[in-house]
Design a protein around this motif. Structure first.
Motif, PDB file in Angstrom:
ATOM      1  N   UNK A  45       0.497  -1.297   0.390  1.00 26.32           N
ATOM      2  CA  UNK A  45       0.238  -0.130   0.196  1.00 26.32           C
ATOM      3  C   UNK A  45       0.588   1.501   0.235  1.00 26.32           C
ATOM      4  N   UNK A  46       1.640   1.169   0.974  1.00 28.10           N
ATOM      5  CA  UNK A  46       3.141   2.383   0.845  1.00 28.10           C
ATOM      6  C   UNK A  46       3.416   2.699  -0.210  1.00 28.10           C
ATOM      7  N   UNK A  47       3.973   1.570  -1.409  1.00 35.66           N
ATOM      8  CA  UNK A  47       4.611   2.033  -2.445  1.00 35.66           C
ATOM      9  C   UNK A  47       4.010   2.327  -3.582  1.00 35.66           C
ATOM     10  N   UNK A  48       2.324   3.244  -3.592  1.00 35.29           N
ATOM     11  CA  UNK A  48       1.863   3.569  -4.669  1.00 35.29           C
ATOM     12  C   UNK A  48       1.970   5.325  -4.502  1.00 35.29           C
ATOM     13  N   UNK A  49       2.685   5.759  -3.718  1.00 38.69           N
ATOM     14  CA  UNK A  49       2.709   7.331  -3.114  1.00 38.69           C
ATOM     15  C   UNK A  49       4.091   8.286  -2.289  1.00 38.69           C
ATOM     16  N   UNK A  50       3.907   9.000  -2.236  1.00 41.83           N
ATOM     17  CA  UNK A  50       4.932   9.923  -1.880  1.00 41.83           C
ATOM     18  C   UNK A  50       4.554  10.472  -1.018  1.00 41.83           C
ATOM     19  N   UNK A  51       4.593  10.462   0.620  1.00 47.18           N
ATOM     20  CA  UNK A  51       4.300  11.748   1.094  1.00 47.18           C
ATOM     21  C   UNK A  51       5.232  12.610   2.002  1.00 47.18           C
ATOM     22  N   UNK A  52       5.431  14.094   1.569  1.00 43.60           N
ATOM     23  CA  UNK A  52       6.075  14.850   1.622  1.00 43.60           C
ATOM     24  C   UNK A  52       5.210  15.760   3.244  1.00 43.60           C
ATOM     25  N   UNK A  53       7.128  16.005   3.656  1.00 41.56           N
ATOM     26  CA  UNK A  53       5.701  16.666   4.912  1.00 41.56           C
ATOM     27  C   UNK A  53       5.047  18.269   4.418  1.00 41.56           C
ATOM     28  N   UNK A  54       3.752  19.299   4.418  1.00 39.78           N
ATOM     29  CA  UNK A  54       3.288  19.942   4.341  1.00 39.78           C
ATOM     30  C   UNK A  54       4.294  21.204   3.806  1.00 39.78           C
ATOM     31  N   UNK A  64      11.975  11.605   3.065  1.00 39.38           N
ATOM     32  CA  UNK A  64      10.190  10.803   2.602  1.00 39.38           C
ATOM     33  C   UNK A  64       9.848   9.429   2.557  1.00 39.38           C
ATOM     34  N   UNK A  65      10.970   8.930   1.799  1.00 44.78           N
ATOM     35  CA  UNK A  65      10.645   7.370   1.156  1.00 44.78           C
ATOM     36  C   UNK A  65      10.572   5.926   2.701  1.00 44.78           C
ATOM     37  N   UNK A  66       9.208   6.123   3.158  1.00 43.81           N
ATOM     38  CA  UNK A  66       8.977   5.629   4.201  1.00 43.81           C
ATOM     39  C   UNK A  66       7.609   5.046   4.218  1.00 43.81           C
ATOM     40  N   UNK A  67       7.551   3.608   5.264  1.00 43.11           N
ATOM     41  CA  UNK A  67       6.024   3.433   5.173  1.00 43.11           C
ATOM     42  C   UNK A  67       5.776   4.463   6.711  1.00 43.11           C
ATOM     43  N   UNK A  68       4.431   3.920   7.016  1.00 46.58           N
ATOM     44  CA  UNK A  68       4.003   4.910   8.003  1.00 46.58           C
ATOM     45  C   UNK A  68       4.465   4.413   9.410  1.00 46.58           C
ATOM     46  N   UNK A  69       5.346   3.499   9.669  1.00 48.43           N
ATOM     47  CA  UNK A  69       5.603   3.191  10.117  1.00 48.43           C
ATOM     48  C   UNK A  69       7.437   2.533  10.650  1.00 48.43           C
ATOM     49  N   UNK A  72      11.879   2.147   5.616  1.00 49.88           N
ATOM     50  CA  UNK A  72      12.053   2.247   4.563  1.00 49.88           C
ATOM     51  C   UNK A  72      12.341   2.045   3.129  1.00 49.88           C
ATOM     52  N   UNK A  73      12.620   2.634   2.513  1.00 53.23           N
ATOM     53  CA  UNK A  73      12.480   2.922   0.667  1.00 53.23           C
ATOM     54  C   UNK A  73      11.375   1.950   0.659  1.00 53.23           C
ATOM     55  N   UNK A  74      10.084   2.738   1.359  1.00 46.64           N
ATOM     56  CA  UNK A  74       8.689   2.115   1.210  1.00 46.64           C
ATOM     57  C   UNK A  74       7.437   3.015   0.366  1.00 46.64           C
ATOM     58  N   UNK A  75       7.994   3.635  -0.551  1.00 45.38           N
ATOM     59  CA  UNK A  75       7.335   5.203  -1.327  1.00 45.38           C
ATOM     60  C   UNK A  75       7.602   4.018  -2.420  1.00 45.38           C
ATOM     61  N   UNK A  76       7.077   4.902  -3.712  1.00 46.22           N
ATOM     62  CA  UNK A  76       6.845   4.238  -5.119  1.00 46.22           C
ATOM     63  C   UNK A  76       8.189   4.549  -6.075  1.00 46.22           C
ATOM     64  N   UNK A  77       9.153   5.810  -5.313  1.00 48.19           N
ATOM     65  CA  UNK A  77      10.522   5.727  -5.717  1.00 48.19           C
ATOM     66  C   UNK A  77      11.110   4.574  -5.205  1.00 48.19           C
ATOM     67  N   UNK A  78      11.000   4.296  -4.269  1.00 45.30           N
ATOM     68  CA  UNK A  78      11.498   2.962  -3.574  1.00 45.30           C
ATOM     69  C   UNK A  78      11.194   1.774  -4.476  1.00 45.30           C
ATOM     70  N   UNK A  79       9.974   1.834  -5.257  1.00 45.09           N
ATOM     71  CA  UNK A  79       9.531   0.586  -5.427  1.00 45.09           C
ATOM     72  C   UNK A  79       9.306   0.484  -6.423  1.00 45.09           C
TER      73      UNK A  79
END
Length: 118
Positions: A45-54, A64-69, A72-79
């Motif tokens: 689920x976390x691999x579909x996007x990147x959340x950057x700070x507001x 920014x490339x991490x899951x809610x827990x 590391x590397x758990x974002x679309x760029x890492x995927x």
């Protein structure tokens, strides 16, 4: 995009696609969205996007490339990096790895579409 692949890459894609896709990679590009909430694939689920700070106006991979827990590397760029690396080994290894290679191809194809979305 599939029509623009070099011959070696086009052959690899053809070999990895299941028969029911009739050689059409785009017909399966929605698969990662279809399975992301299944128990087996919840980790994606976390691999579909990147959340950057507001307050940030840019993407910082380390920040920014991490899951809610905090994984590391758990974002679309890492995927994209991970699945590209896996597919780079297509000609190496045994045939029992093909299932994982097919998944890697489907994830990569999908995430290349996801990464440019707002």
């Amino acid at each position: 995009a599939q029509d623009l692949l070099e011959p070696e890459a086009a052959h690899a894609v053809k070999m990895l696609l299941p028969d029911y896709a009739n050689g059409n990679l785009s017909s399966l590009c929605v698969w990662p969205d279809q399975i992301r909430h299944w128990y087996k694939y919840r980790w994606t689920s976390s691999l579909h996007f990147i959340d950057t700070p507001d307050q940030a106006c840019s993407f910082d991979y380390q920040r920014d490339c991490h899951d809610p827990h905090g994984g590391k590397d758990m974002c679309v760029a890492g995927a994209i990096q991970n699945f590209t690396s896996q597919l780079g080994h297509f000609n190496h290894g045994t045939s029992d790895r093909r299932y994982n290679m097919t998944e890697a191809l489907l994830f990569l194809s999908h995430f290349l579409g996801d990464i440019h979305q707002p």
